[in-house]
Design a protein around this motif. Structure first.
Motif, PDB file in Angstrom:
ATOM      1  N   ARG A  97      39.256  53.546  33.115  1.00 32.55           N
ATOM      2  CA  ARG A  97      40.128  54.164  32.118  1.00 32.55           C
ATOM      3  C   ARG A  97      40.095  55.691  32.269  1.00 32.55           C
ATOM      4  O   ARG A  97      41.122  56.363  32.179  1.00 32.55           O
ATOM      5  CB  ARG A  97      39.670  53.755  30.713  1.00 32.55           C
ATOM      6  N   LYS A  98      38.896  56.233  32.531  1.00 31.83           N
ATOM      7  CA  LYS A  98      38.750  57.668  32.718  1.00 31.83           C
ATOM      8  C   LYS A  98      39.453  58.144  33.988  1.00 31.83           C
ATOM      9  O   LYS A  98      39.810  59.313  34.107  1.00 31.83           O
ATOM     10  CB  LYS A  98      37.266  58.051  32.763  1.00 31.83           C
ATOM     11  N   GLN A  99      39.620  57.205  34.939  1.00 31.35           N
ATOM     12  CA  GLN A  99      40.308  57.553  36.188  1.00 31.35           C
ATOM     13  C   GLN A  99      41.829  57.482  36.049  1.00 31.35           C
ATOM     14  O   GLN A  99      42.552  57.767  37.006  1.00 31.35           O
ATOM     15  CB  GLN A  99      39.841  56.619  37.314  1.00 31.35           C
ATOM     16  N   GLY A 100      42.285  57.087  34.865  1.00 29.65           N
ATOM     17  CA  GLY A 100      43.714  57.072  34.616  1.00 29.65           C
ATOM     18  C   GLY A 100      44.373  55.717  34.661  1.00 29.65           C
ATOM     19  O   GLY A 100      45.599  55.613  34.507  1.00 29.65           O
ATOM     20  N   CYS A 101      43.597  54.657  34.848  1.00 25.56           N
ATOM     21  CA  CYS A 101      44.167  53.313  34.859  1.00 25.56           C
ATOM     22  C   CYS A 101      44.577  52.904  33.443  1.00 25.56           C
ATOM     23  O   CYS A 101      44.020  53.406  32.453  1.00 25.56           O
ATOM     24  CB  CYS A 101      43.160  52.312  35.414  1.00 25.56           C
ATOM     25  N   SER A 102      45.522  51.993  33.351  1.00 23.38           N
ATOM     26  CA  SER A 102      45.921  51.479  32.049  1.00 23.38           C
ATOM     27  C   SER A 102      44.783  50.657  31.454  1.00 23.38           C
ATOM     28  O   SER A 102      43.838  50.275  32.170  1.00 23.38           O
ATOM     29  CB  SER A 102      47.169  50.602  32.188  1.00 23.38           C
ATOM     30  N   ILE A 103      44.861  50.377  30.171  1.00 19.67           N
ATOM     31  CA  ILE A 103      43.819  49.582  29.523  1.00 19.67           C
ATOM     32  C   ILE A 103      43.717  48.212  30.180  1.00 19.67           C
ATOM     33  O   ILE A 103      42.618  47.735  30.504  1.00 19.67           O
ATOM     34  CB  ILE A 103      44.100  49.438  28.011  1.00 19.67           C
ATOM     35  N   TYR A 104      44.856  47.573  30.390  1.00 15.10           N
ATOM     36  CA  TYR A 104      44.859  46.237  31.001  1.00 15.10           C
ATOM     37  C   TYR A 104      44.274  46.288  32.414  1.00 15.10           C
ATOM     38  O   TYR A 104      43.406  45.478  32.766  1.00 15.10           O
ATOM     39  CB  TYR A 104      46.277  45.686  31.056  1.00 15.10           C
ATOM     40  N   ALA A 127      35.840  36.875  36.423  1.00 15.00           N
ATOM     41  CA  ALA A 127      36.669  37.480  37.468  1.00 15.00           C
ATOM     42  C   ALA A 127      37.749  36.503  37.920  1.00 15.00           C
ATOM     43  O   ALA A 127      37.463  35.358  38.280  1.00 15.00           O
ATOM     44  CB  ALA A 127      35.806  37.882  38.663  1.00 15.00           C
ATOM     45  N   GLY A 128      38.997  36.963  37.871  1.00 14.32           N
ATOM     46  CA  GLY A 128      40.120  36.125  38.277  1.00 14.32           C
ATOM     47  C   GLY A 128      40.474  35.043  37.283  1.00 14.32           C
ATOM     48  O   GLY A 128      41.373  34.232  37.529  1.00 14.32           O
ATOM     49  N   ARG A 129      39.773  35.022  36.133  1.00 21.23           N
ATOM     50  CA  ARG A 129      40.000  33.964  35.147  1.00 21.23           C
ATOM     51  C   ARG A 129      40.229  34.550  33.752  1.00 21.23           C
ATOM     52  O   ARG A 129      39.966  33.897  32.750  1.00 21.23           O
ATOM     53  CB  ARG A 129      38.818  32.995  35.120  1.00 21.23           C
ATOM     54  N   LEU A 130      40.688  35.802  33.696  1.00 19.89           N
ATOM     55  CA  LEU A 130      40.914  36.433  32.401  1.00 19.89           C
ATOM     56  C   LEU A 130      42.140  35.837  31.706  1.00 19.89           C
ATOM     57  O   LEU A 130      43.198  35.683  32.305  1.00 19.89           O
ATOM     58  CB  LEU A 130      41.121  37.938  32.585  1.00 19.89           C
ATOM     59  N   THR A 131      41.958  35.513  30.460  1.00 24.94           N
ATOM     60  CA  THR A 131      43.067  35.042  29.634  1.00 24.94           C
ATOM     61  C   THR A 131      43.331  36.083  28.544  1.00 24.94           C
ATOM     62  O   THR A 131      42.549  37.032  28.361  1.00 24.94           O
ATOM     63  CB  THR A 131      42.722  33.702  28.972  1.00 24.94           C
ATOM     64  N   TYR A 132      44.421  35.900  27.832  1.00 23.25           N
ATOM     65  CA  TYR A 132      44.753  36.834  26.755  1.00 23.25           C
ATOM     66  C   TYR A 132      43.632  36.891  25.721  1.00 23.25           C
ATOM     67  O   TYR A 132      43.244  37.964  25.253  1.00 23.25           O
ATOM     68  CB  TYR A 132      46.067  36.415  26.094  1.00 23.25           C
ATOM     69  N   SER A 133      43.087  35.731  25.367  1.00 22.93           N
ATOM     70  CA  SER A 133      42.039  35.691  24.341  1.00 22.93           C
ATOM     71  C   SER A 133      40.762  36.371  24.834  1.00 22.93           C
ATOM     72  O   SER A 133      40.053  37.026  24.052  1.00 22.93           O
ATOM     73  CB  SER A 133      41.748  34.242  23.937  1.00 22.93           C
ATOM     74  N   ARG A 134      40.450  36.248  26.153  1.00 18.25           N
ATOM     75  CA  ARG A 134      39.251  36.891  26.681  1.00 18.25           C
ATOM     76  C   ARG A 134      39.424  38.403  26.725  1.00 18.25           C
ATOM     77  O   ARG A 134      38.491  39.156  26.438  1.00 18.25           O
ATOM     78  CB  ARG A 134      38.935  36.344  28.074  1.00 18.25           C
ATOM     79  N   ILE A 135      40.617  38.849  27.096  1.00 20.76           N
ATOM     80  CA  ILE A 135      40.880  40.287  27.096  1.00 20.76           C
ATOM     81  C   ILE A 135      40.752  40.832  25.683  1.00 20.76           C
ATOM     82  O   ILE A 135      40.180  41.909  25.450  1.00 20.76           O
ATOM     83  CB  ILE A 135      42.283  40.576  27.674  1.00 20.76           C
ATOM     84  N   LYS A 136      41.250  40.077  24.729  1.00 22.85           N
ATOM     85  CA  LYS A 136      41.166  40.482  23.330  1.00 22.85           C
ATOM     86  C   LYS A 136      39.717  40.576  22.876  1.00 22.85           C
ATOM     87  O   LYS A 136      39.331  41.507  22.154  1.00 22.85           O
ATOM     88  CB  LYS A 136      41.930  39.479  22.471  1.00 22.85           C
ATOM     89  N   SER A 137      38.895  39.632  23.308  1.00 26.99           N
ATOM     90  CA  SER A 137      37.480  39.627  22.914  1.00 26.99           C
ATOM     91  C   SER A 137      36.729  40.784  23.567  1.00 26.99           C
ATOM     92  O   SER A 137      35.812  41.361  22.970  1.00 26.99           O
ATOM     93  CB  SER A 137      36.821  38.294  23.276  1.00 26.99           C
ATOM     94  N   ILE A 138      37.112  41.139  24.815  1.00 25.32           N
ATOM     95  CA  ILE A 138      36.498  42.288  25.485  1.00 25.32           C
ATOM     96  C   ILE A 138      36.827  43.570  24.731  1.00 25.32           C
ATOM     97  O   ILE A 138      35.957  44.417  24.497  1.00 25.32           O
ATOM     98  CB  ILE A 138      36.973  42.381  26.952  1.00 25.32           C
ATOM     99  N   LEU A 139      38.074  43.710  24.332  1.00 23.85           N
ATOM    100  CA  LEU A 139      38.490  44.888  23.568  1.00 23.85           C
ATOM    101  C   LEU A 139      37.731  44.988  22.241  1.00 23.85           C
ATOM    102  O   LEU A 139      37.262  46.059  21.845  1.00 23.85           O
ATOM    103  CB  LEU A 139      39.997  44.838  23.305  1.00 23.85           C
ATOM    104  N   LYS A 140      37.599  43.864  21.573  1.00 19.11           N
ATOM    105  CA  LYS A 140      36.916  43.842  20.281  1.00 19.11           C
ATOM    106  C   LYS A 140      35.442  44.197  20.437  1.00 19.11           C
ATOM    107  O   LYS A 140      34.875  44.956  19.639  1.00 19.11           O
ATOM    108  CB  LYS A 140      37.061  42.464  19.633  1.00 19.11           C
ATOM    109  N   ALA A 141      34.813  43.632  21.492  1.00 21.08           N
ATOM    110  CA  ALA A 141      33.379  43.861  21.709  1.00 21.08           C
ATOM    111  C   ALA A 141      33.093  45.290  22.147  1.00 21.08           C
ATOM    112  O   ALA A 141      32.020  45.841  21.861  1.00 21.08           O
ATOM    113  CB  ALA A 141      32.845  42.879  22.752  1.00 21.08           C
ATOM    114  N   GLY A 142      34.042  45.906  22.858  1.00 19.05           N
ATOM    115  CA  GLY A 142      33.747  47.203  23.445  1.00 19.05           C
ATOM    116  C   GLY A 142      34.358  48.404  22.767  1.00 19.05           C
ATOM    117  O   GLY A 142      34.071  49.548  23.162  1.00 19.05           O
ATOM    118  N   LEU A 143      35.174  48.204  21.740  1.00 19.02           N
ATOM    119  CA  LEU A 143      35.911  49.324  21.157  1.00 19.02           C
ATOM    120  C   LEU A 143      34.994  50.379  20.541  1.00 19.02           C
ATOM    121  O   LEU A 143      35.103  51.570  20.840  1.00 19.02           O
ATOM    122  CB  LEU A 143      36.907  48.806  20.113  1.00 19.02           C
TER     123      LEU A 143
END
Length: 346
Positions: free
Chosen positions: A107-114, A128-144
């Protein structure tokens, strides 16, 4: 299968090649020295530790929570001027935490959040290679909250999960309150004068290994946790700090202690032999007129975080020397003839 006799080899350390350098971990583990032989790499060619020629040639790169905790304890105890612990910031543990750290980097290098999350997932091998919408959402929630908390860091701090932070602090307190360990790391004379001590020195040395009419040069590297030299009383001491999940009192147990399970006796023999050669060159050290001591300083990473200091016996040093000499011969053989040939060493 072709049989190769260890007796047909000759290992010759090149005294003039010994070099001691004050070097950062980043440089030590860089591409410049990646192909050097090291004690940890010798494990990859030792059959008794699951090693093989192919594993040695292509060593695995991995990190575990025990390695993270162990590294943090080492850095804070032995290099306090270079490392500081970041405060608790709610960093998630294990692969999720690694994923979020990597995502923050991208993110600091300028990549989008996704894109940052996808790259972080791949780097940490977290779905890896198995990310779903719900997993991305959980990563965001855990790391915000962690993301916003770490934005104020300088970038040089050791960042740990809250659980690992507590463990590291407990280990450091245990060691700092253990007078035997502290006096071993930082000894003084009877008059209170400090005996020279050195932490995290990098050493490099070449070995010429001969096999019948052929020979190769093996470049070896090592980083010593701590060593002290008392030139007045002619005492040279090698110390190594270890962390262990098991109680420290079990570390030296021949049946299930870490000293034997992880072949640490080989490390003490190899490090000790090179250190003595270096001091022979620089300080006039001789085995006949000086005393050489080696100690393992152990702190448990589980409650009650006990710590102990154990001397390494001459028999363990001899056991380790036999082992590392055979492993150097294995490496030399494959360096000469290639890593594809299958042979039996006798």
């Amino acid at each position: 299968m072709k049989e190769i006799n260890f007796k047909d080899f000759k290992v010759i350390p090149i005294l003039s090649s010994i070099n001691r350098i004050d070097m950062s971990d980043e440089e030590y583990f860089s591409k410049t020295y990646r192909d050097y032989v090291s004690n940890s790499r010798l494990k990859n060619i030792n059959p008794a530790e699951g090693g093989s020629p192919s594993l040695y040639k292509n060593p695995p790169h991995f990190s575990t929570q025990s390695l993270v905790v162990g590294s943090a304890v080492h850095e804070r105890l032995l290099q306090p001027e270079s490392f500081e612990l970041a405060p608790k910031m709610g960093r998630p543990t294990a692969k999720l935490g690694n994923c979020i750290d990597a995502a923050i980097k991208y993110r600091k290098q300028g990549c989008s959040i996704y894109e940052s999350i996808v790259k972080g997932s791949n780097d940490a091998d977290y779905y890896a290679g198995r990310l779903t919408y719900s997993r991305i959402k959980s990563i965001l929630k855990a790391g915000l909250s962690y993301y916003f908390a770490q934005k104020n860091l300088k970038g040089t701090e050791i960042v740990l999960s809250d659980t690992d932070y507590d463990t590291v602090i407990s280990c450091i307190r245990s060691v700092e309150n253990n007078s035997k360990i502290i006096n071993t790391l930082y000894p003084e004379t009877a008059f209170g004068n400090k005996i020279p001590n050195y932490n995290e020195d990098a050493f490099f040395m070449d070995y010429v290994v001969m096999y019948k009419d052929k020979a190769t040069i093996l470049k070896y590297k090592m980083k010593i946790d701590n060593w002290t030299i008392d030139t007045e009383n002619k005492v040279l001491t090698l110390n190594d700090l270890k962390t262990s999940y098991k109680p420290a009192s079990l570390f030296m147990n021949p049946e299930y202690g870490s000293m034997y399970h992880y072949h640490y006796y080989r490390q003490f023999a190899l490090y000790g032999d090179i250190l003595q050669l270096y001091c022979m060159k620089e300080y006039g050290y001789t085995p006949k007129t000086w005393n050489f001591n080696a100690n393992v300083l152990v702190v448990s990473t589980s409650d009650p975080y006990e710590s102990q200091c154990f001397p390494i016996s001459d028999n363990l040093i001899k056991k380790g020397r036999r082992e590392y000499m055979q492993l150097l011969k294995r490496v030399a053989y494959y360096e000469i003839f290639g890593y594809k040939e299958e042979v039996k060493f006798i």
